[in-house]
Design a protein around this motif. Structure first.
Motif, PDB file in Angstrom:
ATOM      1  N   MET A 741     -13.812  -2.636   0.730  1.00  0.00           N
ATOM      2  CA  MET A 741     -13.125  -1.637  -0.106  1.00  0.00           C
ATOM      3  C   MET A 741     -11.613  -1.768   0.032  1.00  0.00           C
ATOM      4  SD  MET A 741     -15.539   1.692   0.562  1.00  0.00           S
ATOM      5  CE  MET A 741     -14.460   2.754  -0.357  1.00  0.00           C
ATOM      6  N   PHE A 742     -11.110  -2.062   1.227  1.00  0.00           N
ATOM      7  CA  PHE A 742      -9.670  -2.221   1.417  1.00  0.00           C
ATOM      8  C   PHE A 742      -9.153  -3.437   0.654  1.00  0.00           C
ATOM      9  CE2 PHE A 742      -6.090  -3.955   3.849  1.00  0.00           C
ATOM     10  CZ  PHE A 742      -5.210  -2.874   3.768  1.00  0.00           C
ATOM     11  N   VAL A 744     -10.464  -4.824  -2.056  1.00  0.00           N
ATOM     12  CA  VAL A 744     -10.478  -4.532  -3.489  1.00  0.00           C
ATOM     13  C   VAL A 744      -9.291  -3.647  -3.867  1.00  0.00           C
ATOM     14  CG1 VAL A 744     -11.778  -3.357  -5.304  1.00  0.00           C
ATOM     15  CG2 VAL A 744     -12.956  -4.854  -3.675  1.00  0.00           C
ATOM     16  N   TRP A 745      -8.996  -2.705  -3.011  1.00  0.00           N
ATOM     17  CA  TRP A 745      -7.859  -1.813  -3.288  1.00  0.00           C
ATOM     18  C   TRP A 745      -6.533  -2.567  -3.289  1.00  0.00           C
ATOM     19  CZ3 TRP A 745      -3.821  -0.157   0.010  1.00  0.00           C
ATOM     20  CH2 TRP A 745      -3.042   0.873  -0.522  1.00  0.00           C
ATOM     21  N   ARG A 748      -6.218  -4.604  -6.529  1.00  0.00           N
ATOM     22  CA  ARG A 748      -5.903  -3.731  -7.663  1.00  0.00           C
ATOM     23  C   ARG A 748      -4.442  -3.294  -7.604  1.00  0.00           C
ATOM     24  NH1 ARG A 748      -9.911   1.131  -8.688  1.00  0.00           N
ATOM     25  NH2 ARG A 748     -11.237  -0.706  -9.046  1.00  0.00           N
ATOM     26  N   ARG A 749      -3.939  -3.056  -6.432  1.00  0.00           N
ATOM     27  CA  ARG A 749      -2.537  -2.639  -6.296  1.00  0.00           C
ATOM     28  C   ARG A 749      -1.598  -3.761  -6.725  1.00  0.00           C
ATOM     29  NH1 ARG A 749       0.295  -0.626  -0.618  1.00  0.00           N
ATOM     30  NH2 ARG A 749       2.323  -0.107  -1.520  1.00  0.00           N
TER      31      ARG A 749
END
Length: 906
Positions: A741-742, A744-745, A748-749
């Motif tokens: 999850m980190f 992917v975040w 996206r950022r």
């Protein structure tokens, strides 16, 4: 010495004679009626009428006390009436026949209702005795002598008698001021004295009632007195010389106000309320009424007597009550009080003063309301001899019948409230009767189920009576009886299993298809032909089935006593029996199977894991056995080690402690730390016995001096249990999910950041661009700012009003604009050259056309700079003789410039 000189005291008897002569009223005593109680008021005067003389008092009966009455006289020039009804003379005149009679009017200020009464005045004839009385001298009161010296000592002479009080009747008609007595001192022969009186009524409130002539000492009263306000006046008389020196000791003068019958009796309440039970005997006390009279209670004027003027209604007798004429106590004098016939009596009570004298006494009335209270003199009576009702069987708390009664007593009282009871026909207590508090009806209710097959009809005997017993002497039976016929309605009832629950005993391990028992239900409806069918309602382990017709129960699986569905060796199954009635009914039954144990479970070691030290001492593991069977198929147990592998018996030894416990120990002196699986043979006591080889996991570790493991972490890491492994895997999975999850975040950022960079204005991008700063300084002397010069010249003010001295050089000069040639709508092509030349000449001669002095117009940025002005590019300063022919050598792009500047003067 103290003495009284003059004629005998004749004034007081004369005033006492006026006690009954102030107002001689006539008329009949009547009930309280608003208006004048008399038709004619008469007054006898002893002399001619004087101005301000009170003549008589006309009384107005205001029964409710709320009316505001205004009095008027038919002869307003001669007579006036105050608010209290006192009639006064307006002027002085001799009494004659024309003034002897006049009218008094009373008018209600709110309703304008009006009443009138006649007043008759007559002159009292003068008798010889009266003439003698008038000729007599006024009584004199002489100061007693002062102390005298005798042989050098002061001596007080004794008084001959005490000065008696002066009696003066209230409401005297005057004339005023009226002389009472004359006060005199024996020393008035030698000295000029001044007399005065002090005390309430003279110089103290109420002031001015009594006055004294300071020269003659004549004491007089100035107005009528009211005994009800002040019954006695205590005055002190003083005698002083002309210098104010006291020449006599003060003497006390007491004036008693003699009461006159000028107040009517007043009841404390206009309406009195009392109660008396019906059927009371004569002489029963009812109530007491009380009236008061403001006159002297010790005189006839204040002595009251009571009597009953009327009674309504007058049945059964017009004289049902009497009153004590002195105390006002009302009692019964006749029998026959019956609340059911007369519920209330109204008496008019009269109170009269003068001991009830109807001729001279004043009267007033009040109302006494006597309520006849109820007693239980009427029992309840049923409205019918038989009541009917019906009820379905097996129903409770429903109303079967409604019993109605009548009672003549006062409703909603204990003498009216009915109490019902069942006196026969219900030995089992299946019915009860409750009383409706509003209607007083009896509600027959079923309190226990009724079976139609047992009894189809009930005949009840009921009785009704009051909450309180009947009064003594009542010739009626205390209760009333009736019959209630209740019909029972047959309904379809539930089938029932008998017995319920049904208990059977069976060994566990029965094979499928074994018939256990027959479980059938019965139908209580004997008068209905119905069929019953059976179904299984609850079978937790799904071991059984039931025949829908005959109720036989058969196994469909092996019965296991050790199943979790078996509690305390009992397995419960529930079955449903349903009939085909209308509506169909059903009942449930429970079959309880008590399972007998067989030896079908081998024992296991407990606990399954243990730990010990590497050395034998301290070194012991206590173990026991777990067997799901029960006695006698469980303990005591036998514990042993297997022969193979040989390392088991070489390293370990087992010792049986008792029938349930054993102890495992190291047999060798040292065993390396680690996890060891030790097989143990355990045998139970069943018949036949059952044995099992159970594995015990032993963790051998290094121990300290206390026998506690010091390398527990290493040993535990070497052999983790299943639960620990699952927990570790779950933690790893959760950690991986968080890392994913980190990532992917972060991706996206980055994408959002790149998208924002594409949206940036190229001018805001500092890469490879010139940085622009807002620095617009005007030079060294650009510190004294003139903000007016920063305005646009053409927009601040018109050119015509600007001073010439501050005009800028690059502004448009003020001149008349020349006329430029106008091109024709359709010129000839040959005229185009002429048109251009003419326009060029006009522009060259136009002083208002740009450039004025410079081609560019700059905002003003200060003055006085040492730098040269850039606003002018004169051709003269650039050298007019410069040669531009070299532009022809620069190529075709500069050919135009060469033609413009290098072509000579043209």
């Amino acid at each position: 010495m103290c003495r009284i000189v003059g004629a005998p005291r004749t004034l007081l008897p004369l005033l006492a004679a006026l006690l009954q002569a102030s107002v001689e009223a006539s008329g009949e005593i009547a009930l309280c009626k608003t208006g004048f109680p008399e038709d004619v008021y008469s007054a006898v005067l002893s002399q001619d009428v004087l101005e301000g003389q009170p003549l008589l008092n006309v009384k107005f009966s205001n029964c409710n006390g709320k009316r505001k009455v205004q009095y008027e006289s038919s002869e307003p020039a001669d007579f006036k009436v105050d608010e209290d009804g006192m009639v006064y003379a307006v002027r002085s005149f001799p009494l004659s026949s024309e003034h002897s009679k006049f009218l008094i009017y009373a008018q209600d200020k709110e309703t304008q209702e009006k009443w009138q009464v006649a007043v008759k005045l007559s002159l009292k004839p003068t008798l010889p005795e009266d003439s003698v009385k008038e000729s007599r001298e006024i009584e004199e009161i002489v100061f007693p002598r002062q102390l005298t010296k005798h042989n050098g000592y002061l001596q007080r002479q004794k008084r001959d008698w005490v000065i008696p009080p002066i009696n003066l009747p209230e409401n005297s008609r005057g004339p005023f001021p009226q002389e009472l007595v004359r006060i005199r001192s024996d020393r008035d022969k030698n000295l000029s004295l001044r007399y005065s009186v002090t005390g309430p009524g003279a110089d103290q409130p109420p002031t001015g009632i009594f006055i004294i002539n300071p020269i003659s000492g004549q004491l007089s009263v100035t107005k009528p007195l009211d005994r009800e306000l002040i019954a006695r006046f205590h005055l002190r008389a003083h005698a002083v010389d002309i210098n104010g020196n006291q020449v006599e000791n003060p003497i006390d003068i007491v004036i008693n106000v003699i009461d006159m019958n000028d107040n009517r009796p007043e009841f404390l309440h206009q309406v009195w309320n009392g109660t008396v039970p019906e059927g009371s005997k004569p002489g029963t006390y009812v109530m007491t009424v009380t009236a008061i009279d403001a006159d002297d209670p010790n005189a006839l004027n204040g002595m009251l007597r009571y009597r009953i003027l009327s009674q309504a209604p007058s049945s059964p007798s017009p004289n049902m009550f009497t009153i004590n004429n002195e105390t006002g106590d009302i009692i019964t004098v006749a029998a026959g009080l019956d609340r059911e016939k007369v519920q209330q009596y109204t008496l008019i009570i009269q109170a009269t003063d003068m001991e009830g004298n109807p001729t001279y006494g004043l009267s007033n009335t009040a109302t006494a309301v006597i309520t006849v209270t109820d007693v239980n003199d009427n029992p309840p009576e049923f409205t019918a001899m038989t009541f009917y009702g019906e009820v379905p069987e097996n129903r409770v708390d429903i109303i079967v019948a409604n019993l109605t009664v009548t009672d003549k007593d006062q409703p909603h009282t204990p003498a009216w409230n009915a109490v019902y009871r069942i006196s026969g026909g219900d030995p089992a207590g299946r019915f009860a009767i409750q009383t409706d508090p509003n209607s007083n009806d009896g509600l027959v209710t079923v309190v226990k189920p009724i079976d139609f097959e047992t009894n189809r009809m009930y005949v009840l005997t009921v009785a009704a009576e009051n909450q309180v017993p009947l009064a003594k002497g009542i010739q009626h039976p205390p209760q009333s009886t009736a019959t209630v016929s209740v019909t029972v309605i047959d309904v379809n009832e539930n089938p029932y299993f008998a017995p319920n629950p049904k208990i059977i005993r069976q060994e566990e391990g029965l094979h499928a298809g074994t018939m256990l028992t027959t479980f059938t239900a019965q139908d209580p409806d004997r008068y209905m032909q119905q069929n019953i069918r059976y179904t299984k309602l609850s079978d937790p382990a799904n071991w059984l089935k039931i025949d829908p017709v005959n109720g036989q129960i058969t196994t469909i699986a092996v019965l296991d006593r050790e199943s979790p569905n078996v509690k305390n060796n009992i397995y419960n199954a529930t079955f449903l029996a349903s009939d085909n009635g209308i509506p169909p009914m059903s009942g449930t039954g429970t079959l309880q199977i008590y399972l007998l144990d067989i030896n079908d479970n081998a024992p296991q070691v407990l606990p399954q894991e243990a730990e010990t030290c590497e050395t034998p001492d301290p070194n012991s593991i206590n173990i026991t056995a777990l067997d799901y069977d029960i006695d006698p198929n469980a303990g005591p147990f036998a514990f042993d080690l297997p022969l193979s592998p040989v390392t088991i018996k070489r390293n370990w030894t087992i010792t049986r402690l008792n029938g349930d416990f054993a102890q495992l120990n190291l047999k060798i002196k040292f065993l390396e730390a680690g996890i060891y699986e030790v097989p143990i043979i355990i045998t139970d006591s069943g018949n036949p016995p059952k044995s099992n080889i159970s594995i015990l996991r032993v963790k051998v570790c290094q121990c300290d001096s206390n026998g506690d493991c010091t390398d527990v972490d290493r040993i535990v890491g070497a052999g983790l249990g299943t639960g620990a492994i699952i927990a570790i895997l779950l933690c790893i999975i959760i950690l991986l999910i968080l890392v994913l999850m980190f990532v992917v975040w972060m991706k996206r950022r980055d994408k959002e950041r790149q998208a924002k960079q594409l949206l940036i204005d190229p001018e805001d991008d500092v890469r490879d661009n010139i940085l622009k700063y807002d620095e617009e300084g005007g030079g060294e002397e650009d510190q004294d700012y003139d903000l007016s010069q920063l305005q646009q010249p053409d927009t601040v003010e018109p050119d015509a009003i600007k001073p010439v001295g501050i005009r800028r050089l690059d502004e448009r000069p003020i001149h008349a604009e020349p006329q430029y040639p106008v091109r024709s709508a359709a010129p000839h092509p040959g005229d185009i050259g002429d048109f251009i030349n003419e326009g060029l000449k006009a522009a060259d001669n136009d002083p208002t056309a740009p450039p004025y002095d410079s081609l560019l117009v700059f905002d003003y940025e200060g003055s006085g700079s040492t730098a040269g002005s850039l606003s002018s590019l004169n051709s003269s300063s650039s050298g007019g003789d410069q040669d531009y022919d070299y532009l022809n050598d620069w190529g075709p792009r500069f050919k135009k410039l060469a033609d413009m500047y290098g072509g000579g003067d043209d």
